[in-house]
Design a protein around this motif. Structure first.
Motif, short mmCIF file in Angstrom:
data_model
loop_
_atom_site.label_atom_id
_atom_site.label_comp_id
_atom_site.label_asym_id
_atom_site.label_seq_id
_atom_site.Cartn_x
_atom_site.Cartn_y
_atom_site.Cartn_z
N ASN A 278 0.79 -1.24 0.00
CA ASN A 278 0.00 0.00 0.00
C ASN A 278 0.82 1.30 0.00
OD1 ASN A 278 -2.42 -1.21 -0.40
ND2 ASN A 278 -3.27 -0.78 1.63
N PRO A 279 1.94 1.36 0.74
CA PRO A 279 2.73 2.61 0.66
C PRO A 279 3.17 2.91 -0.77
CG PRO A 279 3.40 1.30 2.56
CD PRO A 279 2.45 0.44 1.76
N GLU A 280 3.58 1.86 -1.48
CA GLU A 280 4.01 2.01 -2.88
C GLU A 280 2.80 2.36 -3.77
OE1 GLU A 280 5.81 -1.67 -4.27
OE2 GLU A 280 5.27 -1.17 -6.35
N ILE A 281 1.67 1.68 -3.55
CA ILE A 281 0.45 1.94 -4.33
C ILE A 281 0.00 3.38 -4.13
CG2 ILE A 281 -2.02 1.36 -4.47
CD1 ILE A 281 -1.13 -1.60 -3.84
N SER A 282 0.07 3.82 -2.88
CA SER A 282 -0.31 5.19 -2.55
C SER A 282 0.53 6.20 -3.33
CB SER A 282 -0.13 5.39 -1.04
OG SER A 282 -0.21 6.75 -0.70
N PHE A 285 -0.06 5.83 -7.42
CA PHE A 285 -1.37 6.28 -7.91
C PHE A 285 -1.81 7.60 -7.30
CE2 PHE A 285 -1.23 1.74 -8.73
CZ PHE A 285 -1.67 1.68 -10.05
N GLY A 286 -1.05 8.08 -6.33
CA GLY A 286 -1.40 9.37 -5.72
C GLY A 286 -2.68 9.33 -4.91
N VAL A 287 -2.93 8.18 -4.27
CA VAL A 287 -4.14 8.07 -3.44
C VAL A 287 -3.75 7.99 -1.96
CG1 VAL A 287 -5.48 6.92 -5.26
CG2 VAL A 287 -4.19 5.53 -3.62
N GLY A 288 -4.60 8.54 -1.12
CA GLY A 288 -4.32 8.55 0.32
C GLY A 288 -4.63 7.23 0.99
N LEU A 289 -3.98 6.99 2.14
CA LEU A 289 -4.28 5.82 2.97
C LEU A 289 -4.96 6.30 4.24
CD1 LEU A 289 -0.89 3.86 2.66
CD2 LEU A 289 -2.90 3.72 1.17
N GLU A 290 -5.86 5.47 4.81
CA GLU A 290 -6.45 5.82 6.10
C GLU A 290 -5.49 5.41 7.22
OE1 GLU A 290 -6.70 2.27 7.17
OE2 GLU A 290 -8.43 3.07 8.27
N LYS A 291 -5.87 5.69 8.47
CA LYS A 291 -4.90 5.58 9.57
C LYS A 291 -4.31 4.19 9.79
CE LYS A 291 -8.23 4.98 13.33
NZ LYS A 291 -8.65 5.36 14.67
N HIS A 292 -5.05 3.14 9.40
CA HIS A 292 -4.51 1.79 9.59
C HIS A 292 -3.60 1.36 8.44
CE1 HIS A 292 -7.43 1.44 12.79
NE2 HIS A 292 -8.43 1.60 11.97
N ILE A 295 -6.43 1.67 1.86
CA ILE A 295 -6.66 2.78 0.93
C ILE A 295 -7.89 3.57 1.40
CG2 ILE A 295 -7.26 3.41 -1.45
CD1 ILE A 295 -5.50 1.04 -2.35
N ASP A 296 -7.73 4.87 1.47
CA ASP A 296 -8.79 5.72 2.01
C ASP A 296 -9.93 5.88 1.00
OD1 ASP A 296 -9.94 7.19 4.00
OD2 ASP A 296 -8.70 8.98 3.73
N ARG A 297 -11.13 5.94 1.54
CA ARG A 297 -12.31 6.06 0.69
C ARG A 297 -12.85 7.47 0.70
NH1 ARG A 297 -16.10 0.99 2.26
NH2 ARG A 297 -17.48 2.22 0.97
N ALA A 298 -13.44 7.86 -0.42
CA ALA A 298 -14.10 9.16 -0.52
C ALA A 298 -15.44 9.09 0.19
CB ALA A 298 -14.30 9.52 -1.98
N GLU A 299 -16.10 10.20 0.26
CA GLU A 299 -17.48 10.30 0.74
C GLU A 299 -18.33 9.27 0.00
OE1 GLU A 299 -21.41 11.54 -0.20
OE2 GLU A 299 -19.79 11.97 -1.61
N GLN A 300 -19.15 8.52 0.73
CA GLN A 300 -19.85 7.38 0.15
C GLN A 300 -21.14 7.73 -0.58
OE1 GLN A 300 -19.17 4.29 -0.30
NE2 GLN A 300 -21.01 3.04 -0.18
N TYR A 301 -21.80 8.84 -0.20
CA TYR A 301 -23.17 9.05 -0.66
C TYR A 301 -23.26 9.36 -2.15
CZ TYR A 301 -23.45 8.84 4.28
OH TYR A 301 -23.30 8.40 5.57
N THR A 302 -22.35 10.21 -2.62
CA THR A 302 -22.39 10.51 -4.06
C THR A 302 -21.08 10.11 -4.75
OG1 THR A 302 -21.67 12.78 -3.56
CG2 THR A 302 -24.04 12.40 -3.78
N ASN A 303 -20.14 9.55 -3.98
CA ASN A 303 -18.87 9.14 -4.57
C ASN A 303 -18.42 7.76 -4.08
OD1 ASN A 303 -16.45 9.15 -5.93
ND2 ASN A 303 -15.49 10.78 -4.72
N PRO A 304 -19.33 6.76 -4.11
CA PRO A 304 -18.93 5.42 -3.65
C PRO A 304 -17.86 4.85 -4.55
CG PRO A 304 -21.03 5.31 -4.80
CD PRO A 304 -20.71 6.77 -4.64
N GLY A 305 -16.92 4.15 -3.95
CA GLY A 305 -15.82 3.60 -4.73
C GLY A 305 -14.74 4.62 -5.03
#
Lengths: 350, 350
Positions: A278-282, A285-292, A295-305
């Motif tokens: 994940n550190p390499e993937i992050s 691809f320029g995507v954030g990781l959550e605290k654990h 891979i961190d997720r966006a707001e779910q209601y209008t941006n799931p996935g």
């Protein structure tokens, strides 16, 4: 503008995303770091899957064939993405094999890493031959014979220890791995089916057979397969004085008394860690990781996935412990989101 | 051939399906039996949602606006489908208002029915004013004031009873409702935040805060909000001799002793029943139900979101207890599957 979705990872999530994309008329490029598709269920040799009861090699195998037979999916095996340039609608990925893939959107189905039981040494894995992981036990079930690796005898008693590498702050695993309770209840039934003289005990903190898994797994394993559930905190796994049996020592938290029970085989229900890449993937691809570290997720209601980066979507256990069924669903969702991006570009261009 | 997907149900699953369909260039017709969109979170007035922490009216409200502002979605409120003719690619639905909708595929996002606590009479709901359901408690939290309905006083002690209408064979609810543990841990924190002098106790069988909900809800509610978790089997809820307080009687299953604790407010964490309309839905749409009465699902590996009938997909709590987040994901999956059907027809026709 590209009509291709780049899918990274060939497990249940990635296979679903790729199939979903081509079914709706787009093209997919699938990049898998191993030299076979199928992800953990195939690579780790799982037995029968929850909740279908179908063998992993058949169920996931069907998903693999569908993608491999699909002329609209270009499969790149034994390859990783080392660089991603561009932005939504016009990404260019460079692979370890030197190839370049152009894509309008990206789906990460990069999965998880199994917890390594070596990191819980007091529970005997790596010390005693008859302490296995659920993954190894699945392989044994797939081989249709239940035995103790040390001497080949049929075990009279098997203990499955839940939450190995889960819900454990001491070793930095604060999360629950979601599906091990259900998988272990299923495994207990599979063991009993193959070896009726073997009694199976499951050591647990809480049994989390949520939703419709409650009666299908928890109740059924007790009522029809005589699995014994022991609520306990485990201290250590040692051997009897003659070295022939394993002793599981702990506190029965229902009666608040120390208990020591001898077993022939002990199984660690190992949890799901963030993918060690994940550190390499992050970074790639320029995507954030959550605290654990998932891979961190966006707001779910209008941006799931969604991830923290536009045009890059995520599905399956990459975002946290996940079941195969939900990983498949999320693969389709990520595909739908990626296709919406491509469609917006088509409309913009016309 | 139709370029429209008929979506039945305007909750999180249906709203997602409709938005997903139009984002990819198709049209949607959304049929909702109530006169407002939003489903249970809006109709039942939920407070802050798990796991976003966003108010239901804002989060789900945003999903509603997106669909209502979308010229490619035709919304039919206060309407039901009474008849469905035709087959994949060429369905015609007749609505209660006499209108007809032509569609190439159908997505059922028809949801669930909250368990009615009246069916668990020994736990005091309907008998005592200060016994509420989680739904009523959510409404109280949304109103920003915690009080006892009987006399308006601030409760010193609140008990939340888990598994009311779940995991209970006596009343024919064999399933676990999946999300009540997490929602209740969240509710306990919301109560404490609004009323710091109130102590909250959660009575449970197992705490099922799976995946990343473990530390975010279970640990946090104990460590930061001092929620007390009591593992117990509850026998009954009665009143003290002066009638001023509620007595929760049961057996503490950790110490195996009967316990009676007085409370000012008792909250039933009510489960999710199959939608009471499911027999009718099954008949109108020609889809099968599983043994508990939820809508039956097809094989998951290559037909996720499928029902027992071709061209008809399902998403959300219609298939069993489900979280809002997963309902949203499933809405997109069902949309992706429906669009694949429409795309296949386009290719066939050309």
């Amino acid at each position: 503008m590209q009509e291709t979705v780049l899918v990274v990872g060939g497990g249940p999530a990635g296979l679903s995303a790729a199939a979903s994309v081509t079914a709706a008329g787009y093209k997919a490029a699938l990049v898998e770091k191993e030299d076979v598709l199928g992800g953990a269920p195939i690579l780790s040799g799982y037995a029968k899957l929850v909740p279908s009861g179908e063998w992993a090699k058949d169920a996931i195998g069907r998903m693999v064939s569908r993608v491999e037979d699909d002329s609209n999916v270009t499969v790149h095996k034994a390859a990783k993405v080392t660089q991603l340039d561009g932005e939504t609608g016009d990404f260019t990925a460079t692979l370890t094999n030197g190839e370049q893939v152009k894509a309008g959107a990206v789906v990460l189905g990069t999965g998880f890493t199994h917890f390594d039981s070596i990191n819980k040494p007091e529970w005997g894995f790596g010390t005693y031959e008859d302490v296995l992981t659920t993954t190894q036990m699945e392989q044994m079930v797939a081989g249709s014979k239940i035995f103790c690796p040390s001497d080949g005898r049929i075990p009279e008693r098997v203990a499955i220890l839940l939450c190995v590498g889960s819900r454990d702050r001491q070793i930095g695993r604060e999360w629950c791995s979601k599906i091990c309770c259900t998988v272990s209840a299923n495994l207990a039934m599979e063991i009993k089916e193959l070896s009726p003289q073997t009694d199976v005990f499951i050591y647990y903190m809480d049994i989390r057979t949520f939703g419709l898994y409650e009666d299908k797994y928890y109740w059924k394993s007790q009522e029809e397969f005589k699995t014994k559930f022991v609520k306990a905190r485990i201290a250590e796994v040692t051997t009897s004085s003659d070295g022939r049996r394993l002793h599981v020592k702990g506190e029965d938290t229902l009666v608040k008394r120390p208990i020591v029970i001898p077993f022939d085989l002990v199984v660690h229900a190992i949890g799901m860690d963030p993918n060690e890449d994940n550190p390499e993937i992050s970074k790639v691809f320029g995507v954030g990781l959550e605290k654990h570290g998932f891979i961190d997720r966006a707001e779910q209601y209008t941006n799931p996935g969604g991830t923290t980066r536009r045009g890059i979507y995520v599905a399956g256990a990459a975002t946290g412990p996940e079941s195969i069924d939900d990983s498949i669903t999320q693969g389709h969702t990520a595909a739908a989101r990626a296709m919406a991006d491509l469609n917006a570009l088509v409309r913009q261009a016309s």
